[in-house]
Design a protein around this motif. Structure first.
Motif, short mmCIF file in Angstrom:
data_model
loop_
_atom_site.label_atom_id
_atom_site.label_comp_id
_atom_site.label_asym_id
_atom_site.label_seq_id
_atom_site.Cartn_x
_atom_site.Cartn_y
_atom_site.Cartn_z
N GLY A 1 -3.29 5.14 -1.16
CA GLY A 1 -4.11 5.84 -0.18
C GLY A 1 -3.77 7.32 -0.18
N THR B 1 2.62 -2.10 4.42
CA THR B 1 3.11 -0.80 3.97
C THR B 1 4.40 -0.46 4.68
OG1 THR B 1 2.43 1.47 3.46
CG2 THR B 1 1.96 0.68 5.68
N THR C 1 -4.90 6.72 6.44
CA THR C 1 -5.80 5.90 5.61
C THR C 1 -5.13 4.57 5.28
OG1 THR C 1 -6.83 7.85 4.64
CG2 THR C 1 -7.04 5.80 3.43
N ILE C 2 -3.87 4.61 4.91
CA ILE C 2 -3.15 3.39 4.59
C ILE C 2 -3.04 2.48 5.81
CG2 ILE C 2 -0.84 2.52 4.05
CD1 ILE C 2 -0.57 4.73 2.01
N HIS D 1 -5.17 2.12 8.18
CA HIS D 1 -6.45 1.41 8.33
C HIS D 1 -6.61 0.31 7.29
CE1 HIS D 1 -7.81 4.01 11.49
NE2 HIS D 1 -7.78 5.10 10.74
N MET D 2 -6.12 0.57 6.07
CA MET D 2 -6.21 -0.45 5.02
C MET D 2 -5.35 -1.67 5.36
SD MET D 2 -6.10 2.15 1.75
CE MET D 2 -6.06 0.90 0.48
N PHE E 1 -1.76 -0.83 -3.88
CA PHE E 1 -2.95 0.01 -3.68
C PHE E 1 -2.45 1.36 -3.20
CE2 PHE E 1 -4.48 -4.29 -3.28
CZ PHE E 1 -5.74 -4.28 -3.85
N LEU F 1 0.86 -1.18 0.00
CA LEU F 1 0.00 0.00 0.00
C LEU F 1 0.89 1.23 0.00
CD1 LEU F 1 -1.79 -2.34 1.23
CD2 LEU F 1 -3.15 -0.54 2.25
N SER G 1 -7.06 -3.79 7.89
CA SER G 1 -8.17 -4.59 7.34
C SER G 1 -7.69 -5.81 6.58
CB SER G 1 -9.04 -3.72 6.43
OG SER G 1 -8.36 -3.41 5.22
N ILE H 1 -5.56 -5.81 3.70
CA ILE H 1 -5.36 -5.68 2.26
C ILE H 1 -3.90 -5.96 1.88
CG2 ILE H 1 -5.37 -4.04 0.33
CD1 ILE H 1 -7.81 -2.76 1.52
#
Length: 314
Positions: free
Chosen positions: A227, A244, A232-233, A235-236, A225, A192, A239, A241
Motif C-alpha cells: 500500500g 499488517t 490505505t493499508i 482500510h485493506m 500486498f 500488507l 476489508s 485482505i
C-alpha cells in the motif's frame, strides 16, 4: 562559478539523472544542463560522464562534487550565523517528517508549537528518509524527524521517543480474542506492507523477514500486498485482505471494539523503532531544535516512551 551551479552538480551526482536533478532543483532541464556545461568549461574538466540511462561522476568530478557539498553547507552556515544576532526562535522553521510519523505526530505537535512558540511557525514537508536527508544536507530543511537507522552519517541527532509496533487485523480474524502475538506467527499470515522507499517497510521486514521472499503467489493468493500509506493499508486490512504491522502512535485506541479492526501487542520484547530529530552540525538555531524537542515530549502519543537524552553525532 556560482552557488547555483554547485547546487546543480550536487543534485546530478545524487540523482544520477539530469532530468530528475532538474526536478529536484525546480528548474527546466536545459537550464541545469547549460549551467553545468558552463562550469565544466570554466574549470576545464569533465565532471559527469554522459551516456546511457544513468549519469556517472568522473573521479575528478567526485572530488569537485564533494567540495561543492562542503561549500553549500558552509554557505547555509553563514546565513545561520547572520541570524544568531536575532531571536533563534523568531521566524519560520523548516521541518521534515517521514510519512509514517507525520499524520500521527503533527496534529498535536503543531498545536503545541503554536501554544509554546507562536513566533516560530513550522514549514512542514513529508517525504521519505533518503529525500529528507538530502534536503537537510542541501540546507533546504532545518531539521527532520525520522526513525533510526539513518542512511547517512554526519548529522547531529537527538532521540525523541521509542515506539513499539502492534499487529492490526480484521475484526473477524482468528486471533481477535488473544492477548498478544509473536513475530514468528506472522509468517503464516498474508501481510500488507508499505511500498519500497518507506523505512517502516524495512523495519517490518526485520520483524518478519520471511515476508520479503514472497514475491509470487502461493496457493493462489499473494502472500504480501503493498500500500502507499498506512491509512490505505488499514482500510485493506479492514476489508479482510490480510493483517499488517503498525506503529503504536497510529493506533489511538488499542481496545476499540466498535470498528472494523482489532489490534494486538507483540509478545515481549516487542519490536519497536526509535524516533529522532536530526540536523546539520553547522546549524546554529539550537534553541529552535530544543523548542521542537520539548514540544514533541509534551505530545500525548499513545503507547510511546518519551526520551530525554543528549544529542549525538550519527
Amino acid at each position: 562559478m556560482t552557488l547555483t551551479e554547485l547546487k546543480y552538480i550536487v543534485a546530478v551526482a545524487r540523482q544520477k539523472h539530469f532530468g530528475h536533478a532538474a526536478e529536484a532543483c525546480f528548474v527546466a532541464q536545459p537550464t541545469l544542463s547549460v549551467a553545468i556545461k558552463k562550469l565544466e568549461d570554466e574549470l576545464g574538466v569533465t565532471i559527469f560522464e554522459r551516456g546511457g540511462t544513468e549519469v556517472s561522476t568522473t573521479p575528478l568530478g567526485a572530488q569537485i562534487v564533494a567540495q561543492a557539498e562542503r561549500v553549500l553547507e558552509q554557505t547555509a552556515a553563514i546565513k545561520e550565523i547572520a541570524k544568531q544576532n536575532k531571536d533563534p526562535l523568531a521566524g519560520p522553521f523548516r521541518l521534515g517528517v517521514i510519512y509514517t510519523i507525520g499524520p500521527y505526530l503533527l496534529p498535536t505537535l503543531v498545536k503545541t508549537m503554536i501554544q509554546q512558540v507562536p513566533q516560530m511557525p513550522l514549514v512542514l514537508q513529508e517525504n521519505f528518509t533518503v529525500k529528507l536527508m538530502e534536503l537537510l544536507r542541501q540546507g533546504e530543511l532545518d531539521a527532520a524527524i525520522m526513525a533510526l537507522p539513518l542512511p547517512d552519517q554526519g548529522m547531529m541527532i537527538q532521540p525523541l521517543y521509542d515506539e513499539p509496533f502492534v499487529v492490526a487485523m480484521p475484526r473477524d480474524h482468528a486471533w481477535v480474542e488473544r492477548k498478544e502475538v509473536s513475530a514468528e506467527e506472522l509468517k503464516s499470515e498474508t501481510m500488507l506492507l508499505l511500498g519500497n522507499g518507506h523505512c517502516f517497510r524495512d523495519q517490518v521486514l526485520e520483524v518478519c523477514p520471511e515476508m520479503s521472499r514472497y514475491s509470487t503467489a502461493g496457493d493462489g493468493i499473494a502472500r504480501t500486498f503493498e500500500g502507499s500509506s498506512l491509512e490505505t493499508i488499514r482500510h485493506m486490512v479492514a476489508s479482510g485482505i490480510g493483517i499488517t504491522v503498525l506503529p503504536m502512535a497510529s493506533v489511538p485506541d488499542m481496545d476499540a471494539k466498535d470498528g472494523m479492526l482489532r489490534y494486538l501487542p507483540f509478545t515481549a520484547p516487542a519490536p519497536d523503532r526509535r524516533v529522532v530529530i536530526a540536523w546539520r552540525k553547522s546549524f546554529t538555531r539550537q534553541a529552535a531544535i530544543e523548542a521542537i524537542r520539548k514540544a514533541v515530549l509534551a505530545c500525548d502519543l499513545p503507547g510511546v516512551t518519551m526520551l530525554d537524552e543528549a544529542p549525538s553525532t550519527q
